[in-house]
Design a protein around this motif. Structure first.
Motif, short mmCIF file in Angstrom:
data_model
loop_
_atom_site.label_atom_id
_atom_site.label_comp_id
_atom_site.label_asym_id
_atom_site.label_seq_id
_atom_site.Cartn_x
_atom_site.Cartn_y
_atom_site.Cartn_z
N PRO A 172 -2.83 5.01 -7.39
CA PRO A 172 -3.87 5.45 -8.31
C PRO A 172 -4.59 6.73 -7.87
O PRO A 172 -5.48 7.19 -8.55
N LEU A 173 -4.23 7.31 -6.71
CA LEU A 173 -4.88 8.51 -6.19
C LEU A 173 -6.38 8.28 -6.08
O LEU A 173 -7.20 8.89 -6.77
N GLU A 174 -6.72 7.38 -5.20
CA GLU A 174 -8.10 6.91 -5.03
C GLU A 174 -8.98 7.99 -4.41
O GLU A 174 -8.84 8.35 -3.25
N VAL A 175 -9.90 8.51 -5.21
CA VAL A 175 -10.74 9.64 -4.80
C VAL A 175 -11.62 9.28 -3.60
O VAL A 175 -11.79 10.09 -2.69
N ALA A 176 -12.17 8.06 -3.57
CA ALA A 176 -13.03 7.64 -2.46
C ALA A 176 -12.28 7.64 -1.13
O ALA A 176 -12.88 7.68 -0.07
N ALA A 177 -10.94 7.61 -1.19
CA ALA A 177 -10.12 7.65 0.02
C ALA A 177 -9.62 9.07 0.32
O ALA A 177 -8.77 9.26 1.18
N GLY A 178 -10.14 10.05 -0.41
CA GLY A 178 -9.77 11.43 -0.14
C GLY A 178 -8.59 11.95 -0.94
O GLY A 178 -8.13 13.07 -0.70
N MET A 179 -8.07 11.15 -1.86
CA MET A 179 -6.93 11.62 -2.65
C MET A 179 -7.43 12.53 -3.76
O MET A 179 -8.41 12.23 -4.44
N ASP A 180 -6.76 13.66 -3.95
CA ASP A 180 -7.20 14.67 -4.89
C ASP A 180 -6.00 15.24 -5.64
O ASP A 180 -5.18 15.96 -5.05
N PRO A 181 -5.88 14.94 -6.94
CA PRO A 181 -4.75 15.47 -7.71
C PRO A 181 -4.67 17.00 -7.70
O PRO A 181 -3.58 17.56 -7.75
N VAL A 182 -5.81 17.68 -7.64
CA VAL A 182 -5.81 19.14 -7.61
C VAL A 182 -5.13 19.63 -6.33
O VAL A 182 -4.26 20.50 -6.35
N LYS A 183 -5.51 19.06 -5.21
CA LYS A 183 -4.91 19.42 -3.93
C LYS A 183 -3.42 19.07 -3.89
O LYS A 183 -2.59 19.87 -3.44
N LEU A 184 -3.07 17.88 -4.40
CA LEU A 184 -1.66 17.47 -4.40
C LEU A 184 -0.81 18.38 -5.27
O LEU A 184 0.33 18.68 -4.93
N ARG A 185 -1.37 18.85 -6.40
CA ARG A 185 -0.61 19.76 -7.25
C ARG A 185 -0.36 21.07 -6.53
O ARG A 185 0.73 21.65 -6.61
N ARG A 186 -1.38 21.58 -5.81
CA ARG A 186 -1.18 22.82 -5.04
C ARG A 186 -0.11 22.61 -3.97
O ARG A 186 0.71 23.48 -3.71
N GLN A 187 -0.12 21.44 -3.35
CA GLN A 187 0.78 21.16 -2.24
C GLN A 187 2.21 20.89 -2.70
O GLN A 187 3.16 21.36 -2.09
N TYR A 188 2.37 20.10 -3.78
CA TYR A 188 3.70 19.66 -4.20
C TYR A 188 4.18 20.27 -5.51
O TYR A 188 5.32 20.06 -5.91
N GLY A 189 3.32 21.01 -6.18
CA GLY A 189 3.70 21.58 -7.46
C GLY A 189 4.06 20.49 -8.45
O GLY A 189 3.51 19.40 -8.43
N ARG A 190 5.04 20.78 -9.28
CA ARG A 190 5.48 19.82 -10.30
C ARG A 190 6.60 18.92 -9.78
O ARG A 190 7.23 18.22 -10.56
N SER A 191 6.84 18.93 -8.47
CA SER A 191 7.89 18.05 -7.93
C SER A 191 7.45 16.58 -7.90
O SER A 191 8.29 15.70 -7.73
N ILE A 192 6.15 16.34 -8.04
CA ILE A 192 5.66 14.97 -8.15
C ILE A 192 4.89 14.83 -9.46
O ILE A 192 4.42 15.83 -10.02
N VAL A 193 4.79 13.60 -9.92
CA VAL A 193 3.94 13.29 -11.06
C VAL A 193 2.86 12.33 -10.58
O VAL A 193 3.06 11.58 -9.61
N MET A 194 1.72 12.39 -11.24
CA MET A 194 0.57 11.62 -10.77
C MET A 194 -0.09 10.89 -11.93
O MET A 194 -0.06 11.36 -13.07
N TRP A 195 -0.75 9.82 -11.55
CA TRP A 195 -1.40 8.95 -12.53
C TRP A 195 -2.63 8.41 -11.83
O TRP A 195 -2.55 7.91 -10.71
N GLY A 196 -3.80 8.57 -12.42
CA GLY A 196 -5.04 8.12 -11.79
C GLY A 196 -5.92 9.31 -11.47
O GLY A 196 -6.05 10.24 -12.26
N GLY A 197 -6.56 9.29 -10.30
CA GLY A 197 -7.31 10.42 -9.80
C GLY A 197 -8.68 10.66 -10.39
O GLY A 197 -9.35 11.62 -10.01
N VAL A 198 -9.13 9.83 -11.37
CA VAL A 198 -10.48 9.97 -11.91
C VAL A 198 -11.38 9.04 -11.09
O VAL A 198 -11.19 7.82 -11.08
N ASP A 199 -12.35 9.62 -10.43
CA ASP A 199 -13.23 8.88 -9.53
C ASP A 199 -14.05 7.84 -10.30
O ASP A 199 -14.89 8.19 -11.12
N LYS A 200 -13.79 6.58 -10.00
CA LYS A 200 -14.49 5.49 -10.69
C LYS A 200 -16.00 5.54 -10.45
O LYS A 200 -16.77 5.07 -11.26
N ARG A 201 -16.42 6.14 -9.35
CA ARG A 201 -17.85 6.25 -9.06
C ARG A 201 -18.56 7.17 -10.06
O ARG A 201 -19.74 6.98 -10.36
#
Length: 190
Positions: A104-133
């Motif tokens: 789920p790309l848990e934001v409270a654990a430091g996961m950031d879809p913006v950072k992951l996109r910069r790092q991996y480009g479109r080679s990965i797909v992501m789902w989640g990343g909206v901070d529930k807080r």
């Protein structure tokens, strides 16, 4: 402790599971068209994985390759991993093992879809990343959170969703606001 006390047994167990999953999948893949596969791992916590990347590489990576190869050989184009916590140390190993999607790309654990996109480009797909807080805080925080993710969502390959279950401290009105804003920004059903 088995990883240290009896690593050979751990290797045998992992190999058995990989072979077992492939055999089960072979039958399913003959009878059903599968659009994507999802692995549930939950092997990370807030600051990182519960096992070292080296142990993952030794015990799990060969089995991931085996299972994702079976899936790909049978037309399943996308494999996802559902793992809470901070998955950054294991993410490249999952990619090496044939996994392309992450949730789920848990934001409270430091996961950031913006950072992951910069790092991996479109080679990965992501789902989640909206901070529930942000949902608990209210409309202004929700707007900031969705604005933060808007560029990645606009590129595609990312479905912005709450980064796991919606906690009970989120008022229903805030959740409805989040759904309406998400729909306004990206269209489609809420």
């Amino acid at each position: 402790y088995l990883l240290y006390d009896d690593p050979r047994l751990v290797g045998e167990m992992m190999e058995y599971l990989g072979d077992f999953f492939v055999e089960v999948l072979r039958r399913a893949l003959q009878e059903v068209r599968i659009d994507f596969a999802m692995f549930w791992e939950d092997m990370c916590y807030k600051t990182g994985p519960l096992l070292s990347p080296a142990m993952f590489r030794t015990y799990m990576l060969p089995q991931y390759r085996k299972v994702t190869r079976c899936l790909a050989d049978n037309g399943v184009e996308l494999s996802w991993v559902d793992c809470d916590g901070n998955i950054e140390a294991l993410l490249p190993l999952w990619v090496e093992g044939g996994v392309q999607g992450f949730y789920p790309l848990e934001v409270a654990a430091g996961m950031d879809p913006v950072k992951l996109r910069r790092q991996y480009g479109r080679s990965i797909v992501m789902w989640g990343g909206v901070d529930k807080r942000a949902l608990a805080e209210g409309p202004a925080a929700i707007d900031r959170e969705l604005a933060r993710l808007a560029p990645v969502a606009a590129e595609g390959g990312f479905i912005p969703l709450v980064d796991h279950g919606v906690p009970d401290d989120v008022p229903y009105a805030h959740y409805l606001y989040y759904l309406e804003q998400r729909k306004r920004l990206w269209g489609g059903p809420t």
